[in-house]
Structure formats: structure tokens, C-alpha cells
Enzyme design. Sequence first.
Site, PDB file in Angstrom:
ATOM      1  N   ASN A 146       0.794  -1.227   0.000  1.00 17.35           N
ATOM      2  CA  ASN A 146       0.000   0.000   0.000  1.00 17.35           C
ATOM      3  C   ASN A 146       0.827   1.279   0.000  1.00 17.35           C
ATOM      4  O   ASN A 146       0.281   2.359  -0.195  1.00 17.35           O
ATOM      5  CB  ASN A 146      -0.949   0.012   1.202  1.00 17.35           C
ATOM      6  CG  ASN A 146      -0.223  -0.216   2.514  1.00 17.35           C
ATOM      7  OD1 ASN A 146       0.496  -1.195   2.667  1.00 17.35           O
ATOM      8  ND2 ASN A 146      -0.409   0.678   3.466  1.00 17.35           N
ATOM      9  N   GLN A 174      -5.240  -3.791  -1.372  1.00 17.49           N
ATOM     10  CA  GLN A 174      -4.744  -2.887  -2.417  1.00 17.49           C
ATOM     11  C   GLN A 174      -4.711  -3.550  -3.791  1.00 17.49           C
ATOM     12  O   GLN A 174      -4.569  -2.858  -4.803  1.00 17.49           O
ATOM     13  CB  GLN A 174      -3.342  -2.384  -2.063  1.00 17.49           C
ATOM     14  CG  GLN A 174      -3.295  -1.410  -0.905  1.00 17.49           C
ATOM     15  CD  GLN A 174      -4.000  -0.098  -1.183  1.00 17.49           C
ATOM     16  OE1 GLN A 174      -4.079   0.343  -2.323  1.00 17.49           O
ATOM     17  NE2 GLN A 174      -4.531   0.514  -0.142  1.00 17.49           N
ATOM     18  N   SER A 194     -11.381  -5.134   1.109  1.00  8.88           N
ATOM     19  CA  SER A 194     -12.156  -4.075   1.739  1.00  8.88           C
ATOM     20  C   SER A 194     -12.903  -3.289   0.668  1.00  8.88           C
ATOM     21  O   SER A 194     -12.313  -2.910  -0.351  1.00  8.88           O
ATOM     22  CB  SER A 194     -11.236  -3.151   2.530  1.00  8.88           C
ATOM     23  OG  SER A 194     -11.970  -2.162   3.216  1.00  8.88           O
ATOM     24  N   HIS A 196     -14.196  -0.164   0.649  1.00  9.04           N
ATOM     25  CA  HIS A 196     -13.997   1.281   0.457  1.00  9.04           C
ATOM     26  C   HIS A 196     -12.754   1.612  -0.363  1.00  9.04           C
ATOM     27  O   HIS A 196     -12.560   2.761  -0.749  1.00  9.04           O
ATOM     28  CB  HIS A 196     -13.967   1.999   1.806  1.00  9.04           C
ATOM     29  CG  HIS A 196     -12.695   1.874   2.574  1.00  9.04           C
ATOM     30  ND1 HIS A 196     -11.747   2.874   2.606  1.00  9.04           N
ATOM     31  CD2 HIS A 196     -12.207   0.875   3.344  1.00  9.04           C
ATOM     32  CE1 HIS A 196     -10.741   2.491   3.378  1.00  9.04           C
ATOM     33  NE2 HIS A 196     -10.984   1.285   3.827  1.00  9.04           N
ATOM     34  N   THR A 232     -26.172  -9.418  12.028  1.00  8.82           N
ATOM     35  CA  THR A 232     -27.117  -9.168  10.939  1.00  8.82           C
ATOM     36  C   THR A 232     -26.406  -8.486   9.769  1.00  8.82           C
ATOM     37  O   THR A 232     -25.712  -7.492   9.949  1.00  8.82           O
ATOM     38  CB  THR A 232     -28.273  -8.269  11.423  1.00  8.82           C
ATOM     39  OG1 THR A 232     -28.945  -8.933  12.502  1.00  8.82           O
ATOM     40  CG2 THR A 232     -29.259  -7.994  10.302  1.00  8.82           C
ATOM     41  N   CYS A 322      -3.627   4.098   7.943  1.00  5.22           N
ATOM     42  CA  CYS A 322      -3.953   3.444   9.208  1.00  5.22           C
ATOM     43  C   CYS A 322      -2.923   3.715  10.289  1.00  5.22           C
ATOM     44  O   CYS A 322      -3.076   3.273  11.426  1.00  5.22           O
ATOM     45  CB  CYS A 322      -4.124   1.940   8.989  1.00  5.22           C
ATOM     46  SG  CYS A 322      -5.508   1.579   7.909  1.00  5.22           S
TER      47      CYS A 322
END
Length: 380
Positions: A146, A174, A194, A196, A232, A322
Site C-alpha cells: 500500500n 490494495q 475491503s 472502500h 445481521t 492506518c
Amino acid sequence: MDNAATTPMSPKVIDVITDEMKNDFGNASSTYELGRRARNVIDRARHQIAASINAKDNEIIFTSGGSESNNTAIFGTAYSRKNIGKKIITTQIEHPSVLNPMKRLEAEGYNVVYLNVDETGHISLDELKKELTPDTILVSIMAVNNEVGSIMPLKEIGEMVKDSNAYFHVDNVQGMGTVDIDVKAMNIDLLSVSAHKINGPKFLGFLYENSDIDLPNLVLGGEQETKRRAGTENVPGIAGFGEAVKELTNIGHDDLQAKYAHFQDLILNELDQNKIDYKINGGHGPGYSHHVLNLWFKGASTISLQTNLDLNGYAVSGGSACTAGSLEPSHVLIACFGADSPRINESIRISFGRYNTDEEVASFAKNLVKIVQRIQSKRK
């Protein structure tokens, strides 16, 4: 210019999510029509996602994102296979959601080997082969770094690991959409993604888990996700995730890579024409994903570069998003160049996305030149 940190949602993804929020609010575990409708939405998205990596539908587990997927793969493998051995192989340049679980496992008595990388950000397959012993239970190596964009040789690693006692886990956060992934051809047992990072919603991801293995759950509760991940399901988000993957599949990673390589050339040509003193961290040719460009500007601190670019309306990173807020230098650049290298405090990461334009990148390059010239001139 920081799409490796996150991406804007696709307009079509937003439409799909909005429509689902309005019309399909049922619980996918319910047996009446509202529930069945929600279940169909999830099943459709699961199929779209599975097909994109050549997996079976029942091998896709929806999670809260890449971090949960990585944690599930790592802790699940470590705790369920410790009777075979307690050795794990990873690299020095993994994402914190891999490295921090490894640190905890080390504290619990596991033997974690961190493979070295060279200045290009690549591992040595010979070192991996040497470390792959009968008591190795997991090899966890990212698809694309990344920070410097180096692409790992997943097919070769998979060939090496397949006949061992180890599972092969890939952090593909990535890599999704930027490199071609075939989990069967590459002998990948576990793979994390992921949403996003690919113009989908935040707080949503998936873990591919080969149907031949059965990891213990990280999240306990109900029997959602065929009893493998309680909670859920986020039906609108999952629908949007499926749409994001479908859009990526239709575009194709080769076309995206060509677009990003062109963006890199726009920036590098502008720097060269203005005789800016810089070096590329990693590289930008074969063996790299072109959506990441990490540059060292000698004598210009990362903080100064980021601040000045921010004041001019441009977002770039000094490393992984991060670790934002941390005063520690990039662990990736330290692994590549050493802790004493000036690069670790004088570099920025630029990363492109689907919605960047030539005009944006050209304007950014001109502003970058002015800022670097101003900072470097003060150092002389």
C-alpha cells in the site's frame, strides 16, 4: 491524490445502496418475504464477488472490512492449527492489520518470521523457501504493498506453499481491481478485501475461505454467513459492494493500470522538466501497481510537503492511512532502505483512483513542483 487510503463511492453504488435502504429493509435471516428479498440481494452480490476471483459463492464471508478479514484469517489459522506447529511466515511490509495480530501471536509463543524486502519492495522467494518448514502453519503475504506499490509473486508463492502444511493467506485490499487474482490458479486459501478501496462503502469487506478449510469464528453470536460470521448482514452495503466489484470487473485491471501509468508519467515528466531533485521509492515499471507512486524529495520533510499540498487543496499521504497521527516513520520505507535513510522522513505517497482526471493530475504536478522548489531552495 490519496486513493490508497480510501476512494469516493461510485455514483451507481450510491444509487444501489439508497434503493436498498428504501425498499429492502428486511432481515436476511427472516423466512418471510421481506427477509427472502434481502437474502436474494446478498446472494446476488456474493455471486458477483465470488466470480471476480474465481471462487465458489459459499467461499465468500462478508465482514466489517479488511482488518476483520485479516484478523479472522490469521487468528483462526493460528488457533486451529497449533497442534501442527506454531510457525508463521509474513513480510516486514504488511499492513498493520496483519503485523499487529502477528505481534500478539508472538507474545503468545508463536514463531513469526518476517521476510526481508529489497529496495524495490519485493521479497526473496529463496528466503521464503528456506523458511517454509513442516511446522509452518500460515504464510500471509499481501498482493500489493500500500505504500510503494510492489506486486508480490502470488502464483509462485502459491505453488511453493500448496504442498506444505501451511495455509496461504493474501491481504488483497490494495490488489482488488489493480491486479488479476484467481484464487484457484494461485492456490490461495484465504484472501481479504475491503469495499472502500474500490469505490464501495466503508466498514464492509469479505474474506475468501477455501471450502476445504474451516476456520473458527472471530465474531460469535447468531448463525449468519452460514454460521461463519455472526451479526445481521448490512444488506444495502453488501448490494453496493457487489455493484462496485461488477463495475471493476467491467473496466478490467489492465485498462486501469494503463490509466494510472499515464498519471505517473504526467507527474514524473513535470518533475524532470523542472529538474526537481527526487527519487522513486520502489519503482513504476513491471512488478508494480501504477496506482501508487512514492517519491523522495531530498531535503523536503514529509510533514512540510503534506502541509503545503493540503493548503493548496491536494491530499497525499506520508505512509499508510492506518498509521495516521503516528510520529513513527513508515515501516515500509524502513524495511526497504533502513532506519537511517533520509527517505523515511522526506517522502510522500501519491495514489490514484478511477475518478482522477488528466487535468487534476497535471495541476497537481505543477503545484508539487512549486512547493518542492520552495522547500528545497530554503535548505540550500
